[in-house]
Design a protein around this motif. Structure first.
Motif, PDB file in Angstrom:
ATOM      1  N   VAL A  85       0.867  -1.180   0.000  1.00 28.82           N
ATOM      2  CA  VAL A  85       0.000   0.000   0.000  1.00 28.82           C
ATOM      3  C   VAL A  85       0.900   1.225   0.000  1.00 28.82           C
ATOM      4  N   ALA A  86       0.655   2.148  -0.918  1.00 31.29           N
ATOM      5  CA  ALA A  86       1.483   3.356  -1.002  1.00 31.29           C
ATOM      6  C   ALA A  86       0.732   4.555  -0.447  1.00 31.29           C
ATOM      7  N   LEU A  87       1.410   5.342   0.368  1.00 25.53           N
ATOM      8  CA  LEU A  87       0.874   6.597   0.877  1.00 25.53           C
ATOM      9  C   LEU A  87       1.846   7.688   0.463  1.00 25.53           C
ATOM     10  N   GLN A  88       1.535   8.332  -0.662  1.00 27.11           N
ATOM     11  CA  GLN A  88       2.437   9.317  -1.221  1.00 27.11           C
ATOM     12  C   GLN A  88       1.978  10.734  -0.917  1.00 27.11           C
ATOM     13  N   GLN A  89       2.948  11.670  -0.955  1.00 24.78           N
ATOM     14  CA  GLN A  89       2.602  13.080  -0.836  1.00 24.78           C
ATOM     15  C   GLN A  89       1.901  13.492  -2.121  1.00 24.78           C
ATOM     16  N   ARG A  90       0.757  14.142  -1.984  1.00 26.20           N
ATOM     17  CA  ARG A  90       0.000  14.567  -3.161  1.00 26.20           C
ATOM     18  C   ARG A  90       0.370  15.993  -3.500  1.00 26.20           C
ATOM     19  N   ILE A 121       3.157  -4.441   2.999  1.00 22.16           N
ATOM     20  CA  ILE A 121       4.219  -3.440   3.007  1.00 22.16           C
ATOM     21  C   ILE A 121       3.574  -2.070   2.810  1.00 22.16           C
ATOM     22  N   TYR A 122       3.756  -1.210   3.774  1.00 20.44           N
ATOM     23  CA  TYR A 122       3.321   0.179   3.637  1.00 20.44           C
ATOM     24  C   TYR A 122       4.516   0.991   3.155  1.00 20.44           C
ATOM     25  N   VAL A 123       4.356   1.630   1.998  1.00 16.40           N
ATOM     26  CA  VAL A 123       5.421   2.473   1.452  1.00 16.40           C
ATOM     27  C   VAL A 123       4.987   3.918   1.618  1.00 16.40           C
ATOM     28  N   LEU A 124       5.702   4.655   2.455  1.00 14.95           N
ATOM     29  CA  LEU A 124       5.304   6.014   2.821  1.00 14.95           C
ATOM     30  C   LEU A 124       6.307   7.027   2.269  1.00 14.95           C
ATOM     31  N   ASP A 125       5.768   8.102   1.738  1.00 17.90           N
ATOM     32  CA  ASP A 125       6.583   9.176   1.183  1.00 17.90           C
ATOM     33  C   ASP A 125       6.715  10.293   2.217  1.00 17.90           C
ATOM     34  N   GLU A 126       7.850  10.363   2.872  1.00 20.14           N
ATOM     35  CA  GLU A 126       8.145  11.409   3.848  1.00 20.14           C
ATOM     36  C   GLU A 126       6.998  11.605   4.841  1.00 20.14           C
ATOM     37  N   PRO A 127       6.728  10.618   5.659  1.00 18.99           N
ATOM     38  CA  PRO A 127       5.603  10.743   6.589  1.00 18.99           C
ATOM     39  C   PRO A 127       5.757  11.888   7.590  1.00 18.99           C
ATOM     40  N   SER A 128       6.985  12.336   7.829  1.00 19.46           N
ATOM     41  CA  SER A 128       7.185  13.428   8.786  1.00 19.46           C
ATOM     42  C   SER A 128       7.108  14.795   8.138  1.00 19.46           C
ATOM     43  N   ALA A 129       6.900  14.846   6.813  1.00 15.90           N
ATOM     44  CA  ALA A 129       6.853  16.135   6.117  1.00 15.90           C
ATOM     45  C   ALA A 129       5.752  17.008   6.691  1.00 15.90           C
ATOM     46  N   GLY A 130       6.082  18.257   6.954  1.00 16.16           N
ATOM     47  CA  GLY A 130       5.097  19.196   7.466  1.00 16.16           C
ATOM     48  C   GLY A 130       4.809  19.046   8.941  1.00 16.16           C
ATOM     49  N   LEU A 131       5.600  18.228   9.645  1.00 15.35           N
ATOM     50  CA  LEU A 131       5.346  17.990  11.060  1.00 15.35           C
ATOM     51  C   LEU A 131       6.377  18.693  11.936  1.00 15.35           C
ATOM     52  N   HIS A 132       5.888  19.324  12.989  1.00 11.32           N
ATOM     53  CA  HIS A 132       6.756  19.835  14.038  1.00 11.32           C
ATOM     54  C   HIS A 132       7.392  18.622  14.728  1.00 11.32           C
ATOM     55  N   PRO A 133       8.619  18.760  15.235  1.00 10.18           N
ATOM     56  CA  PRO A 133       9.239  17.612  15.911  1.00 10.18           C
ATOM     57  C   PRO A 133       8.365  17.003  16.991  1.00 10.18           C
ATOM     58  N   ALA A 134       7.592  17.831  17.692  1.00  7.93           N
ATOM     59  CA  ALA A 134       6.707  17.293  18.734  1.00  7.93           C
ATOM     60  C   ALA A 134       5.601  16.439  18.130  1.00  7.93           C
ATOM     61  N   ASP A 135       5.163  16.770  16.904  1.00  7.90           N
ATOM     62  CA  ASP A 135       4.111  15.994  16.243  1.00  7.90           C
ATOM     63  C   ASP A 135       4.656  14.721  15.627  1.00  7.90           C
ATOM     64  N   ALA A 136       5.962  14.677  15.390  1.00 11.18           N
ATOM     65  CA  ALA A 136       6.561  13.485  14.791  1.00 11.18           C
ATOM     66  C   ALA A 136       6.605  12.322  15.778  1.00 11.18           C
ATOM     67  N   GLU A 137       6.589  12.624  17.070  1.00  8.85           N
ATOM     68  CA  GLU A 137       6.651  11.559  18.074  1.00  8.85           C
ATOM     69  C   GLU A 137       5.450  10.620  17.978  1.00  8.85           C
ATOM     70  N   PRO A 138       4.204  11.119  17.991  1.00 12.94           N
ATOM     71  CA  PRO A 138       3.070  10.187  17.854  1.00 12.94           C
ATOM     72  C   PRO A 138       3.059   9.477  16.506  1.00 12.94           C
ATOM     73  N   LEU A 139       3.612  10.102  15.466  1.00 17.40           N
ATOM     74  CA  LEU A 139       3.694   9.442  14.167  1.00 17.40           C
ATOM     75  C   LEU A 139       4.567   8.196  14.267  1.00 17.40           C
ATOM     76  N   LEU A 140       5.697   8.326  14.938  1.00 18.76           N
ATOM     77  CA  LEU A 140       6.592   7.184  15.091  1.00 18.76           C
ATOM     78  C   LEU A 140       5.917   6.053  15.863  1.00 18.76           C
ATOM     79  N   VAL A 141       5.084   6.407  16.830  1.00 18.02           N
ATOM     80  CA  VAL A 141       4.330   5.393  17.570  1.00 18.02           C
ATOM     81  C   VAL A 141       3.397   4.636  16.629  1.00 18.02           C
ATOM     82  N   VAL A 142       2.749   5.367  15.724  1.00 11.49           N
ATOM     83  CA  VAL A 142       1.836   4.729  14.775  1.00 11.49           C
ATOM     84  C   VAL A 142       2.597   3.806  13.823  1.00 11.49           C
TER      85      VAL A 142
END
Length: 852
Positions: A104-109, A402-423
């Motif tokens: 599954v691809a999750l790309q930046q649009r 396989i999840y293929v993600l395109d820059e999942p942290s793009a546009g995220l403040h470092p504090a917001d990247a923490e819950p992303l990593l948990v996911v």
């Protein structure tokens, strides 16, 4: 260099029975785009980071090869007839891939989604909300009407308000807007909506033929005449003989009232400049019939928890979950009868509300609780859109994917990247593999495995430099990523610029900014920071752009003139929120406003780097100046592939023809007439220094800089493109192949090649999105050049390297949505880093410590 599993691990390979049973996806002979016959082994059931400078080939490996092959195999399992109904991807250039699960691809649009697309539609939560109201809502007492779920959608004929057609906004015109100076006559321009550029002269002549006095002051015309001229829907056609032209040539002229002309242009114009001009004569506000909901009255009369659907759709997701929670938690007998409190059919309500609460919880955990279901997706950052799609996949409960993600942290403040990593860890724990193309070194450090591609971009990249545990990259000296993944203290603290000039905005109100006073220093680089949803983009891209644009009587626009042959619709973001500013000070020190964003530089392959920057004009002129072109009578237009004459008549300048394969993915093949060159044989016969125009378009920027060194106008553009790190792109590279970061740097380079005149305000929203840290350094060098030339640069940014390099920082927060919109801290980076209540401070402080 390591390119295999850890040697200490004993692996049993059963290629005949279970390819990839050893837990690895094995790629052999990958040649997609710039990949150089790549062989690489990547573990499954792990978080794998693909790194490398922009254009190195990491996306070609992760998306163009691994995901594309997984998708191709899936479509092979689909019935042939069904394949014709699915938009299929391409077949990757690779010899063999084993051990490959579904992907599954999750790309930046990169495109601009429709204004009717919302958080609710993207996550499909709106479907459940509409079903909740349709099946479990409280209808008006005594009403036997039961509405279908489509009746609660503003995007359907059943539910859309007949006045605003579901948009929720209406445009109205008044005499005061159309005629700002009633002392003028029609000939002198009383009807301001009829400027010369809009055939105003013709409309005045037509008006005179219709019997109206165009030399009388507007205020002296009869009310009947004024109303007809401004508002009539009639469009009479008369024969007009111009009175003041050198050649009086009669023509048939159609009359348009001022209102008709304005509304028609607003609805049909593809020009952002024209639309912005029209909006000066329009009052925009909530639809008076539906109150801005976009829904019919019948739908608004149905309640759940005592509220109509538009009110729940407008709540922050965190608040919506709390409203639905009491219903979701009903159990036993309470779930099988009508609720005495609200009247909903609670058995259905419990099921639907429970599902909604569980799905909302995922979004809240990802830090998106400040969004609402009716928030339009064009107003979302790429990072917000990415997290919405991740949340949808997390709830899907897939296993072995396989999840293929395109820059999942793009546009995220470092504090917001923490819950992303948990996911991401949750996706892995659920039995899936997570492959991320990433530039954020904090995210890369948390990966289980790293694939570094390079060493450089374009033709200088395409090699796997390393594949193994993250720590092993420290032993790869050819990796550009290594120095940023394992930084060392530089011992250098950059000096900060100072200024006595300030741009001040008082009483700013828009979205979650309420009566905010803000000062922006002029002549320096300012970074605006804060967690997602804190109001950064609203302040910079909306408020500053609107306020300064009005002061300069200029709307914010892309900096470069687009080639006339490839002009694209540059429709602005669909955001109808009103900006209220009590006062603006200091704008007199600004002569010009430029907004450099990551929108595509064109939406078709006809638009490319050369046409957008204007250097193709120099190339065409150079070819037109050759002896062969002069002898043949060819002008510069002959060397454009977008107009008849020089282009190939078979493919009309496209260079390829579509091949329909019915049950297989549609394919494109080089044009049989021109071989993909786009030009006809006569045009290609004209050479400059041994190359024809198609061959020049095929050169990279680096190669073209040498080849066109004696063409000053082209040389200047090419050198600037190299300075922003785009030397690997081809001159004729289609706009559709460019990333958002590449598009933004092309726009910046186009601006940099102009004369340094200073006193310009540059607004950039997350300019580092899609950029490797090495490319960020190049970007910062160029922004520094702009500032040193006497300009002001304001960037919305999450990259702490950029924030630490800024002269001034404005930190918004403290949280997102209604909990944000305030200035938490401002000052030099060191001042903000020391602030006790700033969520940016600890991350900025850690970055500053590397400089000492």
């Amino acid at each position: 260099m390591p390119n295999t599993p850890d040697a200490s691990t004993t692996v049993t390979v059963l290629p005949d029975l279970h390819p990839g049973a050893d837990g690895f996806v094995r790629v052999r002979g990958a040649r997609e785009n710039n990949l150089r016959d790549v062989n690489v082994d990547v573990p499954r059931d792990a978080i794998v980071a693909f790194t490398g400078v922009s254009g190195s080939g990491k996306s070609s490996l992760a998306f163009g090869t691994i995901f594309a092959e997984a998708q191709r195999r899936f479509f092979e399992s689909v019935a042939p007839y069904a394949r014709r109904l699915i938009q299929q991807g391409h077949t990757p250039h690779v010899d063999l891939i084993t051990g490959l699960p579904p992907a599954v691809a999750l790309q930046q649009r990169r495109g601009a989604p429709s204004s009717r697309s919302t958080v609710g539609t993207v996550t499909t939560l709106s479907n459940s909300m509409r079903m909740l109201y349709s099946r479990a809502g409280t209808y008006p007492e005594g009403s036997d009407l039961r509405l279908d779920s489509d009746s609660f959608s503003p995007n359907t004929a059943m539910g859309a308000c007949p006045e605003c057609h579901g948009l929720g906004i209406s445009h109205t015109v008044t005499e005061a807007l159309l005629v700002p100076d009633a002392s003028l006559s029609i000939r002198d321009g009383a009807i301001a909506a009829w400027p010369g550029a809009w055939q105003g002269k013709n409309l005045r002549d037509i008006t005179a033929v219709l019997g109206h006095d165009i030399d009388l002051p507007w205020s002296q015309l009869s009310r009947e005449a004024r109303d007809w001229l401004l508002y009539t829907e009639e469009q009479p056609v008369v024969e007009v003989t111009p009175q003041r032209d050198r050649v009086a040539k009669p023509y048939k002229g159609r009359f348009w009232s001022a209102k008709s002309f304005v509304m028609h242009t607003l609805a049909d114009s593809k020009s952002a400049q024209m639309r912005n001009r029209v909006l000066e004569f329009v009052e925009t506000g909530p639809c008076r019939l539906c109150g801005g909901s976009g829904l019919k009255a019948d739908a608004l009369a149905v309640l759940f928890a005592g509220r109509p659907i538009n009110e729940l759709n407008a709540l922050p997701l965190s608040e919506l979950a709390e409203v639905l929670r009491p219903t979701a938690e009903l159990t036993g007998a309470a779930g099988s009868h009508r609720s005495a409190q609200s009247g909903e059919i609670t058995e259905v309500a419990v099921t639907l509300a429970g599902d909604l609460v569980r799905r909302l919880a995922v979004l809240v955990d990802l830090g998106l609780g400040y969004l609402s279901l009716n928030r339009a997706t064009p107003t979302l950052s790429p990072g917000e859109m990415q997290r919405l799609r991740i949340a949808t996949q997390l709830r899907a409960g897939l296993f072995g994917v396989i999840y293929v993600l395109d820059e999942p942290s793009a546009g995220l403040h470092p504090a917001d990247a923490e819950p992303l990593l948990v996911v991401l860890e949750q996706l892995k724990a659920s039995g899936n593999s997570v492959f991320v193309v990433e530039h954020n070194m904090d995210v890369v450090r948390r990966a289980d495995w790293l694939v570094d591609v390079g060493p450089r971009a374009g033709d200088g990249g395409g090699e796997v430099l390393y594949s193994g545990p993250v720590a092993g990259l420290a032993e790869v000296p050819t990796s550009v990523t290594r120095d940023y993944l394992f930084p060392v203290a530089s011992g250098v603290v950059p000096a900060k610029r100072e200024t006595d000039l300030w741009l001040g905005l008082a009483g700013v109100t828009r979205h979650n900014l309420v009566n905010l006073d803000v000062r922006v220093p002029l002549g320096v680089l300012t970074a605006v920071t804060g967690v997602s949803g804190s109001g950064k983009s609203t302040l910079v891209s909306r408020v500053l752009a609107d306020a300064v644009g009005r002061e300069l009587r200029q709307g914010p626009a892309d900096p470069a003139p687009v080639d006339a042959d490839t002009a694209e619709d540059d429709t602005p973001d669909d955001d109808t929120g009103a900006t209220l500013v009590d006062g603006v000070t200091g704008a007199g020190a600004i002569d010009r406003l430029v907004r450099v964003d990551q929108k595509p530089i064109g939406r078709t392959p006809r638009s490319n780097l050369a046409t957008y920057t204007g250097l193709f004009d120099a190339v065409r002129s150079t070819f037109a100046a050759t002896d062969a072109a002069r002898a043949a009578g060819f002008g510069a237009g002959r060397f454009s592939f977008n107009v008849a004459g020089g282009r190939c008549d078979t493919c009309l300048g496209e260079g390829f023809v579509a091949v329909e394969l019915l049950f297989l993915p549609g394919s494109y093949a080089p044009c049989p007439a021109c071989g993909g060159s786009r030009y006809n044989a006569e045009t290609l016969a004209v050479l400059y220094r041994g190359k024809n125009v198609a061959e020049v378009l095929g050169l990279t920027v680096d190669a073209a800089a040498e080849f066109l060194a004696d063409v000053p106008s082209a040389s200047r553009s090419l050198e600037t493109l190299r300075e922003v790190g785009l030397g690997y792109l081809r001159l004729g590279q289609p706009a559709t192949e460019l990333s958002g970061g590449e598009a933004q740097r092309i726009k910046l380079a186009t601006e940099l090649q102009r004369a340094r005149r200073g006193h310009t305000l540059y607004l950039l929203d997350e300019p580092t999105t899609g950029l490797h840290p090495a490319d960020v350094e190049l970007l910062m060098t160029q922004l520094g050049r702009l500032v040193d030339a006497g300009n002001t640069v304001v960037v919305v940014e999450h990259d702490m390297d950029v924030v630490a390099s800024a002269d001034w920082v404005i930190d918004l927060g403290p949280a997102g949505g209604t909990a944000g919109g305030r200035i938490v801290a401002e000052g030099t980076p060191a001042t903000v880093a020391a602030h006790p209540h700033s969520r940016t401070a600890p991350y900025l402080r850690a970055r500053l410590e590397l400089a000492v």
